[in-house]
Scaffold this motif. Structure first.
Motif, mmCIF file in Angstrom:
data_model
loop_
_atom_site.group_PDB
_atom_site.id
_atom_site.type_symbol
_atom_site.label_atom_id
_atom_site.label_comp_id
_atom_site.label_asym_id
_atom_site.label_seq_id
_atom_site.Cartn_x
_atom_site.Cartn_y
_atom_site.Cartn_z
ATOM 1 N N ALA A 198 0.848 -1.197 0.000
ATOM 2 C CA ALA A 198 0.000 0.000 0.000
ATOM 3 C C ALA A 198 0.875 1.236 0.000
ATOM 4 N N ILE A 199 0.504 2.181 -0.813
ATOM 5 C CA ILE A 199 1.204 3.470 -0.814
ATOM 6 C C ILE A 199 0.165 4.538 -0.534
ATOM 7 N N TYR A 200 0.445 5.319 0.485
ATOM 8 C CA TYR A 200 -0.567 6.184 1.065
ATOM 9 C C TYR A 200 -0.019 7.610 1.076
ATOM 10 N N VAL A 201 -0.690 8.500 0.378
ATOM 11 C CA VAL A 201 -0.239 9.889 0.326
ATOM 12 C C VAL A 201 -1.052 10.727 1.309
ATOM 13 N N THR A 202 -0.385 11.510 2.109
ATOM 14 C CA THR A 202 -1.110 12.382 3.031
ATOM 15 C C THR A 202 -0.250 13.585 3.400
ATOM 16 N N HIS A 203 -0.908 14.633 3.861
ATOM 17 C CA HIS A 203 -0.153 15.757 4.414
ATOM 18 C C HIS A 203 -0.348 15.803 5.933
ATOM 19 N N ASP A 204 -1.048 14.769 6.459
ATOM 20 C CA ASP A 204 -1.397 14.757 7.875
ATOM 21 C C ASP A 204 -0.412 13.839 8.606
ATOM 22 N N GLN A 205 0.423 14.410 9.453
ATOM 23 C CA GLN A 205 1.469 13.631 10.097
ATOM 24 C C GLN A 205 0.901 12.566 11.033
ATOM 25 N N ALA A 206 -0.251 12.868 11.660
ATOM 26 C CA ALA A 206 -0.841 11.878 12.565
ATOM 27 C C ALA A 206 -1.234 10.625 11.785
ATOM 28 N N GLU A 207 -1.826 10.825 10.589
ATOM 29 C CA GLU A 207 -2.177 9.698 9.737
ATOM 30 C C GLU A 207 -0.931 8.916 9.356
ATOM 31 N N ALA A 208 0.118 9.641 8.976
ATOM 32 C CA ALA A 208 1.350 8.987 8.536
ATOM 33 C C ALA A 208 1.932 8.134 9.657
ATOM 34 N N LEU A 209 1.975 8.686 10.862
ATOM 35 C CA LEU A 209 2.584 7.966 11.986
ATOM 36 C C LEU A 209 1.760 6.731 12.325
ATOM 37 N N ALA A 210 0.436 6.858 12.235
ATOM 38 C CA ALA A 210 -0.420 5.745 12.645
ATOM 39 C C ALA A 210 -0.430 4.612 11.621
ATOM 40 N N LEU A 211 -0.282 4.947 10.340
ATOM 41 C CA LEU A 211 -0.498 3.947 9.299
ATOM 42 C C LEU A 211 0.766 3.325 8.727
ATOM 43 N N GLY A 212 1.833 4.094 8.689
ATOM 44 C CA GLY A 212 2.966 3.665 7.881
ATOM 45 C C GLY A 212 3.827 2.605 8.537
ATOM 46 N N ASP A 213 4.249 1.581 7.726
ATOM 47 C CA ASP A 213 5.379 0.774 8.150
ATOM 48 C C ASP A 213 6.627 1.652 8.038
ATOM 49 N N ARG A 214 6.685 2.386 6.940
ATOM 50 C CA ARG A 214 7.723 3.386 6.774
ATOM 51 C C ARG A 214 7.093 4.671 6.261
ATOM 52 N N ILE A 215 7.770 5.758 6.550
ATOM 53 C CA ILE A 215 7.290 7.064 6.097
ATOM 54 C C ILE A 215 8.370 7.685 5.221
ATOM 55 N N VAL A 216 7.920 8.241 4.083
ATOM 56 C CA VAL A 216 8.829 9.019 3.252
ATOM 57 C C VAL A 216 8.412 10.473 3.398
ATOM 58 N N VAL A 217 9.259 11.271 4.050
ATOM 59 C CA VAL A 217 8.927 12.689 4.172
ATOM 60 C C VAL A 217 9.502 13.395 2.952
ATOM 61 N N MET A 218 8.643 14.141 2.245
ATOM 62 C CA MET A 218 9.094 14.781 1.014
ATOM 63 C C MET A 218 9.009 16.282 1.128
ATOM 64 N N ARG A 219 9.878 16.930 0.362
ATOM 65 C CA ARG A 219 9.912 18.375 0.396
ATOM 66 C C ARG A 219 10.470 18.861 -0.925
ATOM 67 N N GLN A 220 9.780 19.766 -1.566
ATOM 68 C CA GLN A 220 10.211 20.379 -2.822
ATOM 69 C C GLN A 220 10.689 19.351 -3.842
ATOM 70 N N GLY A 221 9.915 18.296 -4.037
ATOM 71 C CA GLY A 221 10.217 17.321 -5.075
ATOM 72 C C GLY A 221 11.328 16.355 -4.732
#
Lengths: 349, 272, 268
Positions: A198-221
């Motif tokens: 599953a690949i899950y796009v969000t701008h909500d950090q709480a969602e990211a922390l709760a759902l991700g096995d891993r998180i990719v934090v992105m910034r300016q491409g």
């Protein structure tokens, strides 16, 4: 359409040197490498315009990467394969449910275009509806559904084709806060029980922390950090990640003889890099105590009672930090308090 | 009744008086005249009982249906193309396609004469190709071309707006589920455009049913309802038949528009 | 992913043919109107003689059409704007019925409307022979467009709330109508006015039946020239008509674009 158990676990996906420049010259994505393991839930997190949705659309096959970039599913190059051939499930922010079809017709649509016989596809769709606990809605029209119900139908529709990966583009953003939290838990349980990539796009950090096995934090491409939720939270790679994920305090100061001197006092900290002149820490890494018990002293300037805890704003000179305290602790504006920091949770930045 | 309500009724009066005097009363007169002919009440059904009029009605219906389908088909292709592609000159192309929006039927007739008349462009081209001179302006085919010319700009304006409003995620969702190009068109785009297609198609149909200017310019010999009414009224002075046919025509066009309006929201025709 | 080149080529071809179908005859007509001899083509030279001849033959029709369009505009404004407000502020079964009846003339072919007017009022000689007879027909046909345009704007700006605001400040109903409603309706009034003038100038279906030999309008003259004049004169006359109508059509396009832009801003 029963796929074998090996593919139902989902594909391992690799992006190599995937950049994206739009026709008008806008650079949406710098060359990017990313590996997603089979069955993993990967969250792409970042502010709007950071390239997370573009990355998702490249994985989906809705956008082609610039020349040189490749996308592979289980080692097979799918870069030139359009989305309709990639066998992915996609959930859109607007849900994109077909208004001219009923709930069950929406869910069965992917099976219909695959030429599955009507009886069989209706049975499959009914199973998925059952799994999503929306079987009673099968005959409804889309405009008769609430937001949360639409969300479930969108998920059911994406899952009904037993995709190799499920791609979710801000699936909860359109919902109100309470429902969002509820569905977040449900999606988490679902993705885990299906063990699907599953690949899950969000701008909500709480969602990211709760759902991700891993998180990719992105910034300016570009990727700012990849890590488990704990790594990203407790060891942010830089000030941007620290600021974007959770509440972060910044304690400015200078190093002298293994000590870190700040406006609030000096603490022992053996920082390796003397170029970094600030320490970052989370509110919960600090504990308020009596002033004589700690080297750092602050004045209480605001106290917010939140129910299960209190959020306290402390200042010392120009330094302003936010920490948390138990609901019963007697704290009043103007009090001078001490602060104990957990040394393992201090990140030099 | 408060003073604002009273003012509202006062301000509604001029409209009411005008519509009563110049629409409702004349309408009653037409109904009356239709029944005053030598055939009495039977005249109301003349469109269904007189073989010549039945043939004209069928020809007009067929022509109008054909015009509607052709215009919608061209309109969908062009609107989708213009919505999906950005290129230099696109704005000019859109202007060219929508500018003839309110050319009256007479002028449209003249355009068709220039295109397919005795000295028309198409005839010139076919002649220089050694195929003989193709002249079709003064026939049903010419009328067909004229009504397509008349309706295409308004159909395009409506369809382009409707295409812009389509959520691109719907097509993407269908593709993510495995739908190919044709399936996306059939299952997502056309259903999404259905309200606009219905509304604008109904207007094109009603316009083609009742249009008079184009037929008048091209030829008085083409047997369509509007021309028949005109000849019955002015040349044959057969008022009751002209009235009965007008009532039938008005009922058909109003019926088509009313039936589709509830389904598709509102839209207005501008027959020229 | 990239569009299928065959599909792209097909769509492009249809679009270009459609554009050519609409534009080529119009351009031909414009050229023919200023060409010495159409059958020899543009190389026979350009001239304004045909336009001058049109002016000599048909100038009165041009002035009559302009006057009729302005008269129609005045009447539709006077009748339509107040009625639009009244219909918007009291949505109910009666107003629905009024609206339905008022929009009927658009659904019914102009020929039939003209026939009805002639049967009802043709006997009143002075009226039948005057421009006013045509004016009535034009108002009947264009009024729904004015009503729709104004009502759409009034509904979109929520005129009730504006009025209640003005009322709370002490404005009388009449003051509210003049000082609040009419200014709020301005974009609709503009769009409606452009539409009314454009339709009135080009109206033929009703006008052909309603006019007398002494009251021909521009489109009536056009039909006459198409039937009886040489192609260059018919073209030059059409050219004059285009010169009048194209600026109006462009203005309608621009007004529509502005309104769509503000609509989009209003609903993000």
């Amino acid at each position: 359409m029963m796929t074998s158990s090996s593919t139902s676990r989902g594909a391992a996906i690799r992006l190599a040197r995937c950049a994206k420049t739009f026709a008008d010259g806008t650079r949406a994505l710098e060359p990017l490498d990313l590996s997603i393991e089979a069955g993993e839930t990967l969250v792409l997190l970042g502010p709007s315009g950071c390239g997370k949705t573009t990355t998702l659309r490249i994985i989906a096959g809705l956008e082609a990467p610039d020349a040189g970039g490749t996308v592979t599913f289980d080692g097979v190059d799918v870069t030139r394969l359009p989305i309709e051939k990639r066998h992915v499930g996609m959930v859109f922010q607007s849900y994109a449910l077909f208004p001219n079809m009923s709930v069950v017709e929406n869910v069965a649509y992917g099976l219909r275009v695959r030429g599955i016989a009507k009886a069989e596809r209706l049975r499959s769709a009914a199973e998925v509806l059952e799994m999503m606990r929306i079987a009673p809605l099968a005959a409804r029209r889309i405009d008769q559904l609430s937001g949360g119900q639409r969300q479930r139908v969108a998920l059911a529709r994406a899952l009904a084709v037993r995709p190799r990966a499920i791609l979710l583009d801000e699936p909860l953003t359109a919902l109100d806060a309470a429902l969002r939290e509820h569905l977040r838990t449900e999606i988490d349980a679902l993705l885990r029980s299906l063990a699907i990539t599953a690949i899950y796009v969000t701008h909500d950090q709480a969602e990211a922390l709760a759902l991700g096995d891993r998180i990719v934090v992105m910034r300016q491409g570009a990727i700012a950090q990849i890590g488990t939720p704990r790594e990203v939270y407790f060891q942010p790679a830089d000030a941007f990640v620290a600021g974007f994920v959770g509440t972060t305090n910044r304690l400015d100061g200078s190093r002298r003889d293994g000590r870190f001197e700040t406006a609030a006092g000096a603490i022992a900290h053996a920082g390796a890099d003397s170029a970094k002149t600030a320490l970052a820490f989370r509110p919960e890494s600090a504990r308020i105590c009596r002033p004589e018990e700690a080297p750092l002293r602050f004045t209480v300037t605001q106290v917010h009672f939140l129910g299960p805890r209190q959020r306290v704003v402390l200042t010392a000179g120009d330094t302003r930090i936010i920490v948390e305290a138990g609901p019963q602790e007697p704290l009043f504006v103007g009090d001078v308090v001490g602060l104990i920091l957990d040394p393992s949770c201090l990140v030099p930045i | 009744m408060n003073s604002a309500d009273r003012l509202a009724w006062i301000l509604l009066l001029p409209l009411g008086a005008f519509v009563l005097a110049f629409f409702l009363l004349p309408l009653v007169r037409v109904v009356a005249v239709a029944g005053e002919g030598p055939n009495g009440m039977a005249e109301y059904l003349v469109i269904l009982t007189n073989p010549r009029h039945v043939a004209t009605l069928l020809a007009t219906l067929t022509l109008s249906a054909g015009v509607t389908l052709a215009t919608l088909a061209i309109g969908v292709v062009v609107a989708l193309f213009l919505a999906r592609n950005r290129f230099p000159g696109r704005a000019l192309l859109v202007s060219m396609l929508t500018l003839p929006l309110a050319f009256p039927g007479v002028v449209v007739g003249f355009m068709i004469i220039l295109l397919a008349g005795r000295q028309g462009l198409i005839g010139g081209i076919t002649q220089s190709l050694g195929l003989g001179k193709l002249v079709f302006a003064y026939s049903m085919a010419g009328l067909f071309a004229g009504y397509v010319y008349f309706s295409l700009p308004r159909v395009l304006v409506t369809l382009m707006a409707a295409v812009e409003k389509l959520d691109p995620a719907l097509s993407e969702a269908a593709r993510s589920l495995g739908a190919g190009r044709f399936a996306v068109l059939r299952d997502v785009i056309l259903p999404g455009l259905a309200p606009a297609l219905t509304a604008t198609g109904a207007i094109a149909f009603a316009t083609a049913m009742g249009a008079f200017g184009t037929a008048f310019t091209l030829a008085t010999r083409i047997d369509v309802l509007a021309m028949t009414i005109y000849t019955e009224f002015t040349l044959a002075a057969n008022f009751s038949t002209a009235c009965a046919l007008s009532l039938a025509l008005g009922l058909i066009t109003w019926g088509v528009l009313a039936a589709t309006r509830n389904f598709a929201g509102s839209g207005v025709a501008a027959a020229g | 992913m990239g569009t299928n080149p065959l599909v792209f080529a097909f769509q492009l071809l249809v679009t270009l043919i459609a554009a050519a179908f609409l534009v080529v005859p119009a351009v031909t007509s414009i050229l023919a109107g200023v060409t010495v001899n159409y059958f020899q083509g543009v190389r026979s030279g350009l001239t304004l003689d045909w336009v001058a001849q049109v002016w000599g033959l048909y100038a009165p029709t041009i002035f009559r059409s302009i006057a009729l369009a302005l008269g129609t505009l005045a009447v539709t404004l006077l009748i339509g704007v107040p009625a639009a407000w009244a219909l918007v502020r009291k949505p109910g079964r009666l107003t629905r019925l009024v609206e339905e009846i008022v929009t009927l003339p658009v659904a019914i072919p102009g020929l039939a409307l003209a026939l009805a007017l002639i049967l009802a009022y043709g006997g009143i000689r002075a009226f039948r022979a005057s421009d006013a007879f045509i004016l009535v027909g034009h108002v009947l046909y264009t009024l729904p467009f004015m009503l729709r345009a104004v009502m759409a704007v009034l509904a979109a700006v929520d005129v009730r709330t504006l009025e209640e605001g003005a009322a709370s400040l002490g404005a009388s109903p009449w003051q509210r109508f003049i000082q609040v409603v009419v200014p709020a309706a301005r974009p609709g009034i503009l769009a409606g006015s452009l539409m009314v003038v454009t339709l009135s100038i080009g109206e033929f279906n009703l006008t052909w039946m309603l006019h007398t030999p002494l009251t021909p309008t521009l489109p009536v003259g056009l039909a006459d020239s198409y039937a009886s004049m040489r192609l260059e004169i018919a073209s030059a006359y059409t050219l004059v008509f285009f010169l009048m109508i194209v600026p109006l059509l462009l203005a309608i396009q621009f007004a529509g674009r502005d309104r769509r832009a503000t609509d989009r801003k209003a609903r993000p």
